[in-house]
Design an enzyme around this catalytic site. Structure first.
Site, mmCIF file in Angstrom:
data_model
loop_
_atom_site.group_PDB
_atom_site.id
_atom_site.type_symbol
_atom_site.label_atom_id
_atom_site.label_comp_id
_atom_site.label_asym_id
_atom_site.label_seq_id
_atom_site.Cartn_x
_atom_site.Cartn_y
_atom_site.Cartn_z
ATOM 1 N N LYS A 10 43.127 52.788 48.622
ATOM 2 C CA LYS A 10 43.657 51.687 49.436
ATOM 3 C C LYS A 10 45.196 51.665 49.426
ATOM 4 O O LYS A 10 45.831 52.263 48.547
ATOM 5 C CB LYS A 10 43.080 50.359 48.926
ATOM 6 C CG LYS A 10 41.559 50.257 49.132
ATOM 7 C CD LYS A 10 41.079 48.852 48.813
ATOM 8 C CE LYS A 10 39.580 48.746 49.010
ATOM 9 N NZ LYS A 10 39.116 47.349 48.815
ATOM 10 N N TYR A 50 35.194 46.704 58.388
ATOM 11 C CA TYR A 50 34.700 45.661 57.475
ATOM 12 C C TYR A 50 33.903 44.584 58.206
ATOM 13 O O TYR A 50 33.811 43.470 57.698
ATOM 14 C CB TYR A 50 35.876 45.021 56.738
ATOM 15 C CG TYR A 50 36.380 45.799 55.522
ATOM 16 C CD1 TYR A 50 35.529 46.108 54.459
ATOM 17 C CD2 TYR A 50 37.710 46.180 55.415
ATOM 18 C CE1 TYR A 50 35.987 46.789 53.335
ATOM 19 C CE2 TYR A 50 38.181 46.859 54.292
ATOM 20 C CZ TYR A 50 37.306 47.154 53.255
ATOM 21 O OH TYR A 50 37.769 47.807 52.131
ATOM 22 N N PHE A 58 37.909 35.808 53.020
ATOM 23 C CA PHE A 58 38.980 36.779 52.747
ATOM 24 C C PHE A 58 39.132 37.818 53.848
ATOM 25 O O PHE A 58 39.986 38.696 53.753
ATOM 26 C CB PHE A 58 38.740 37.473 51.395
ATOM 27 C CG PHE A 58 37.405 38.175 51.261
ATOM 28 C CD1 PHE A 58 37.193 39.433 51.811
ATOM 29 C CD2 PHE A 58 36.355 37.570 50.565
ATOM 30 C CE1 PHE A 58 35.968 40.082 51.687
ATOM 31 C CE2 PHE A 58 35.122 38.210 50.442
ATOM 32 C CZ PHE A 58 34.935 39.475 51.003
ATOM 33 N N ARG A 86 30.508 54.152 42.469
ATOM 34 C CA ARG A 86 30.664 52.724 42.163
ATOM 35 C C ARG A 86 30.859 52.508 40.660
ATOM 36 O O ARG A 86 31.634 51.656 40.240
ATOM 37 C CB ARG A 86 29.514 51.920 42.742
ATOM 38 C CG ARG A 86 29.615 51.893 44.290
ATOM 39 C CD ARG A 86 28.535 51.067 44.940
ATOM 40 N NE ARG A 86 28.721 49.634 44.747
ATOM 41 C CZ ARG A 86 29.561 48.875 45.455
ATOM 42 N NH1 ARG A 86 30.326 49.406 46.390
ATOM 43 N NH2 ARG A 86 29.638 47.585 45.229
ATOM 44 N N THR A 92 34.493 45.016 41.460
ATOM 45 C CA THR A 92 35.406 44.686 42.565
ATOM 46 C C THR A 92 36.653 43.989 42.054
ATOM 47 O O THR A 92 37.772 44.305 42.474
ATOM 48 C CB THR A 92 34.677 43.774 43.587
ATOM 49 O OG1 THR A 92 33.505 44.438 44.029
ATOM 50 C CG2 THR A 92 35.570 43.453 44.774
ATOM 51 N N ARG A 103 39.422 50.988 38.800
ATOM 52 C CA ARG A 103 40.006 49.662 39.072
ATOM 53 C C ARG A 103 40.650 49.072 37.821
ATOM 54 O O ARG A 103 41.670 48.385 37.911
ATOM 55 C CB ARG A 103 38.948 48.737 39.674
ATOM 56 C CG ARG A 103 38.705 49.082 41.152
ATOM 57 C CD ARG A 103 37.547 48.323 41.709
ATOM 58 N NE ARG A 103 37.419 48.465 43.159
ATOM 59 C CZ ARG A 103 36.274 48.317 43.812
ATOM 60 N NH1 ARG A 103 35.164 48.014 43.151
ATOM 61 N NH2 ARG A 103 36.233 48.453 45.116
ATOM 62 N N ASN A 113 42.507 46.216 45.281
ATOM 63 C CA ASN A 113 41.735 46.770 44.172
ATOM 64 C C ASN A 113 41.624 48.294 44.216
ATOM 65 O O ASN A 113 40.645 48.865 43.726
ATOM 66 C CB ASN A 113 40.363 46.081 44.076
ATOM 67 C CG ASN A 113 39.507 46.290 45.315
ATOM 68 O OD1 ASN A 113 39.949 46.897 46.289
ATOM 69 N ND2 ASN A 113 38.277 45.816 45.278
ATOM 70 N N HIS A 116 37.919 51.833 47.559
ATOM 71 C CA HIS A 116 36.675 51.374 48.172
ATOM 72 C C HIS A 116 35.622 52.457 48.001
ATOM 73 O O HIS A 116 35.943 53.638 48.028
ATOM 74 C CB HIS A 116 36.890 51.124 49.678
ATOM 75 C CG HIS A 116 35.606 50.959 50.437
ATOM 76 N ND1 HIS A 116 34.940 49.761 50.493
ATOM 77 C CD2 HIS A 116 34.842 51.855 51.120
ATOM 78 C CE1 HIS A 116 33.825 49.927 51.211
ATOM 79 N NE2 HIS A 116 33.746 51.180 51.597
ATOM 80 N N GLU A 127 30.020 54.307 57.443
ATOM 81 C CA GLU A 127 31.442 54.431 57.090
ATOM 82 C C GLU A 127 31.966 55.858 57.305
ATOM 83 O O GLU A 127 33.086 56.044 57.785
ATOM 84 C CB GLU A 127 31.658 53.964 55.646
ATOM 85 C CG GLU A 127 31.421 52.466 55.512
ATOM 86 C CD GLU A 127 31.521 51.927 54.106
ATOM 87 O OE1 GLU A 127 31.422 50.697 53.950
ATOM 88 O OE2 GLU A 127 31.708 52.720 53.148
HETATM 89 P P1 CMP Z 1 35.724 46.639 49.008
HETATM 90 O O1 CMP Z 1 34.834 47.326 48.035
HETATM 91 O O2 CMP Z 1 36.543 47.488 49.884
HETATM 92 O O3 CMP Z 1 34.837 45.654 49.925
HETATM 93 C C1 CMP Z 1 35.342 44.467 50.480
HETATM 94 C C2 CMP Z 1 36.725 44.135 50.017
HETATM 95 O O4 CMP Z 1 37.134 42.809 50.215
HETATM 96 C C3 CMP Z 1 36.814 44.321 48.518
HETATM 97 O O5 CMP Z 1 36.712 45.681 48.175
HETATM 98 C C4 CMP Z 1 38.165 43.651 48.239
HETATM 99 O O6 CMP Z 1 39.251 44.509 48.538
HETATM 100 C C5 CMP Z 1 38.187 42.541 49.282
HETATM 101 N N1 CMP Z 1 38.036 41.200 48.725
HETATM 102 C C6 CMP Z 1 38.986 40.255 48.747
HETATM 103 N N2 CMP Z 1 38.553 39.136 48.198
HETATM 104 C C7 CMP Z 1 37.299 39.350 47.804
HETATM 105 C C8 CMP Z 1 36.316 38.532 47.155
HETATM 106 N N3 CMP Z 1 36.545 37.274 46.792
HETATM 107 N N4 CMP Z 1 35.110 39.091 46.915
HETATM 108 C C9 CMP Z 1 34.855 40.378 47.272
HETATM 109 N N5 CMP Z 1 35.769 41.178 47.895
HETATM 110 C C10 CMP Z 1 36.984 40.670 48.149
#
Ligand code: CMP
Length: 138
Positions: A10, A50, A58, A86, A92, A103, A113, A116, A127
């Protein structure tokens, strides 16, 4: 049977200079890089990627962040690639991520974070196809 998954280094991690270190972790964990491309994406492209999160609070901030600078798009392959990536990424929210995960090492916040990874076979197929043409998967 090898399985494919989709990943993104990211914009936060690219900005901080962590791209090489994250690719090294992915390599060390036994993934084969099927496709890789560094690029910037537009906000509408992030919104399409997304779309499953479009009702989440968010969503707008996430899409602004993802279009804030270059990122690295990846297709990765190994046995059990989706679950293994994962595991390698960690939770996350980096505050909850296990020691040794990407992470835990490189992420700054739940949004910024670092990486992805697809969360299932259907999402991986969507994707991969969203960012790469078949002829780019080598
Ligand atoms: P990702 O795995 O790319 O999938 C969705 C993304 O939303 C997540 O990683 C984060 O970068 C972002 N995100 C921001 N806020 C939240 C939240 N509260 N819960 C989950 N994902 C979040």
């Amino acid at each position: 049977m090898p399985q494919r998954t989709f990943s993104i280094v990211k914009p936060d991690a690219v900005r901080k200079g962590y791209t090489g270190a994250i690719l090294a972790e992915i390599d060390k964990a036994g993934f084969r890089i099927v496709a890789v491309r560094k690029q910037s994406i537009s906000k509408p492209q992030a919104e399409g990627f997304y779309y499953v999160h479009k009702e989440r609070p968010f969503f707008n901030d996430l899409c602004t962040f993802m279009s804030s600078g270059p990122l690295v798009l990846l297709v990765l392959e190994k046995d059990n690639a989706i679950a293994d990536l994962r595991g390698l990424m960690g939770a996350t929210n980096p505050a909850n991520a296990e020691e040794g995960t990407i992470r835990k090492k490189f992420a700054g916040s739940i949004q910024e974070n670092a990486i992805h990874g697809s969360d299932g076979e259907d999402t991986a197929a969507f994707e991969i196809g969203y960012w790469f043409a078949g002829y780019e998967l080598l």
